[in-house]
Design an enzyme around this catalytic site. Structure first.
Site, short mmCIF file in Angstrom:
data_model
loop_
_atom_site.label_atom_id
_atom_site.label_comp_id
_atom_site.label_asym_id
_atom_site.label_seq_id
_atom_site.Cartn_x
_atom_site.Cartn_y
_atom_site.Cartn_z
CB ILE A 46 6.30 25.66 -24.76
CG1 ILE A 46 6.97 26.61 -25.74
CG2 ILE A 46 6.63 26.03 -23.32
CD1 ILE A 46 6.27 27.92 -25.93
CB ALA A 51 15.37 31.67 -15.55
CE LYS A 79 17.05 34.55 -12.30
NZ LYS A 79 15.91 34.57 -13.22
CG LEU A 334 3.13 29.92 -22.47
CD1 LEU A 334 3.89 28.94 -23.36
CD2 LEU A 334 3.88 31.25 -22.39
#
Ligand SMILES: Cc1cc2nc3c(=O)[nH]c(=O)nc-3n(C[C@H](O)[C@H](O)[C@H](O)COP(=O)(O)OP(=O)(O)OC[C@H]3O[C@@H](n4cnc5c(N)ncnc54)[C@H](O)[C@@H]3O)c2cc1C
Length: 507
Positions: A46, A51, A79, A334
């Site tokens: 994909i 993140a 992050k 997924l």
């Protein structure tokens, strides 16, 4: 054929889910297991998923992966949280920062002191009392113990990284630990005539790959768990109606923030993820409220640097696989469900599925009770993350039809109760193993405009001047601390700069 005494595990798919699973199984399983991964370059991955949340550090650490080597290999940046711009209404912003907000006093959680100070008119936003947020907005980075005072907490961090490079990194790791990779397109799934278990997959080349346990990492298509076994899909699009995304990389910018930015737009939102070599961007939107062309135009108009490719479309339906583990097939990634990437939870869900697989690891025979417990835990985890994501949408004060629709929708009962409890009394209770902590819920509920009507009795009892001094002291301590930290870009340059790379890979 499988070897007589070896439990043979076949991983179907080599995206982030496939290679994270392969790396973990290769690392933790002993010689009684063989692990084989099948992926198809014709289909590809994909190609998004950049993140993360701080739990990924536990995954990498468990595998013994050196943090700086990983950052260099994946063009990663640090992050410290996620900024939400315009989510309450245009002109507003807040952050869901990792780590604590404020400091607990006695038995009373910080949000009670904050809400009393807010009602009295002297408390700032939650970020004024959060080291991660103060550092994030100042563009600073630091790892390890605080520099100024022992009472100052450490900053938890996660990463932004290039998902393709992470998969490649894990592939090298897994293959070095005995995982066998097969390139090939799976055309058929073969099942046992009586039990219904999957016995093998057949490739276009004619090769038949047999196994005892199949881990379906085939992505949104859910080739084995969905198509072959018919495990249904619980559709949550009435709560999370966004059904499309466009992803596009852009050039790296000088404003190299140590946080993800999510900006609300008229029928969805846009992400911005700064990596060392480029910035990842994307628009998540609801096709009933905006056309693909308008979404693409708006995405490109809101980039802060030139695009490096055309926007790439992705379609999805939010929801979860009814049974993540059915027969001898477990869905990871997924194929097990989809939640939009607002809180960067998909890679975490992969990691958490892997740790459940290791905990319940089935051999040749599968205990139905274990499978049922695995499915119960998986469903609970996803439902609570779903509630957290819906929370951002439903508490909006925006004007567009999409946002009005989300404000007026009937919420999942678990979420409606939690919002009402906070609104009334400032209480938040984390239930069981749910992912997001009280502090995360506090930041988002406060950021989306709720100030509780009352506070805990202990917070009400403190003299107002003392409360103000307490809040100001926290802010001063954290501001002084983060003032000593280097700039994010300098920190990376010093510790973990990646080799310059050809720019232009897919987001
Ligand atoms: C728009 C968007 C943004 C996202 N952003 C984030 C984010 O910021 N953070 C986050 O944590 N997650 C994010 N995610 C989720 C994240 O991308 C996925 O969780 C992650 O990439 C895992 O995908 P996967 O491995 O399950 O599937 P895929 O990457 O689709 O991999 C599927 C694999 O199966 C193989 N395959 C499929 N069919 C066959 C076949 N017939 N034969 C052989 N092989 C086959 C493919 O070749 C491929 O190797 C995002 C998702 C979307 C849609």
């Amino acid at each position: 054929m499988t070897q007589a005494n070896t439990v043979s595990i076949v991983i179907v798919g080599g995206g982030t889910a496939g290679w994270m699973t392969a790396a973990a199984l290769g690392h933790f399983l002993d010689r009684g297991f063989s692990v084989r991964l099948i992926e198809s370059e014709d289909i590809g991955t994909i190609g998004v998923g950049e993140a993360t949340i701080p739990q990924i550090r536990m995954f990498n650490q468990a595998l013994g992966i050196d943090e700086d080597a990983f950052i260099q290999a994946t063009q990663a940046s640090f992050k410290l949280g996620i900024e939400f711009v315009d989510w309450l209404r245009p002109g507003t912003r807040y952050m869901h920062a990792f780590g604590d907000v404020g400091r607990p006093v006695g038995l009373c959680a910080f949000q009670h002191y904050w809400s009393r100070g807010k009602r009295a008119g002297f408390a700032g936003g939650t970020g004024d009392y959060c080291l991660n947020e103060l550092a994030a907005y100042a563009g600073k980075m630091h790892r390890g113990p605080a520099l100024t005072a022992q009472t100052v907490p450490q900053m938890p961090h996660a990463y932004h990284f290039d998902a393709g490079l992470y998969a490649a990194f894990l592939r090298r790791f897994a293959e070095a630990r005995g995982v066998i990779r097969t390139e090939g397109l799976i055309e058929a799934v073969l099942r046992h005539g009586e039990t219904g278990d999957v016995t093998a997959v057949q490739l276009r080349s004619g090769e038949v790959v047999a196994g005892n346990l199949f881990i379906d990492c085939s992505g949104l298509r859910a080739l084995v768990i969905g198509e072959a076994l018919g495990s249904g899909y619980e559709d949550w699009s009435h709560w999370l109606p966004c059904d499309r995304a466009l992803a596009v990389p852009s050039e790296r910018v000088a404003d190299f923030t140590p946080y993800t930015r999510s900006t609300a737009h008229d029928a969805g939102w846009q992400w911005r993820i700064p990596l060392q070599h480029r910035t990842g961007n994307g628009r998540v939107y609801c096709s009933s409220f905006i056309s693909d062309e308008a979404a693409a135009d708006s995405l490109l108009a809101h980039l802060d640097a030139p695009a490096l490719a055309d926007p790439r479309p992705i379609r999805f339906t939010t929801g979860r696989r009814a049974q993540a583990w059915k027969h001898n097939v477990i869905a990871v990634g997924l194929s097990s469900g989809f939640l939009e990437p607002l809180e960067s939870t998909s890679i975490h869900l992969i990691q958490s599925a892997i740790s459940r697989i290791l905990a319940f690891l089935p051999g040749r025979s599968i205990a139905p009770a274990e499978r049922a417990e695995y499915n119960r835990q998986t469903a609970f985890e996803m439902e609570r993350i779903r509630d957290f994501i819906v929370l951002h949408y439903t508490l909006n004060e925006r004007d567009e039809p999409f946002w009005r629709h989300l404000r007026d929708m009937v919420l999942p009962g678990s979420l409606a109760e939690r919002i009402e409890l906070f609104r009334q009394s400032g209480h938040i209770f984390r239930e069981g193993t749910e992912l997001f902590s009280e502090v995360a819920w506090f930041q988002v509920m406060a950021g989306q405009g709720i100030v509780p009507r009352t506070s805990h009795a202990m917070a009400e009892a403190i003299p107002e001047a003392d409360l103000k001094a307490y809040l100001d002291t926290i802010n001063a301590l954290y501001t002084r601390e983060m003032g000593r930290y280097p700039a994010h870009a300098d920190y990376i340059a010093r510790h973990c700069a990646a080799q310059p790379q050809r720019i232009g890979a897919a987001a």
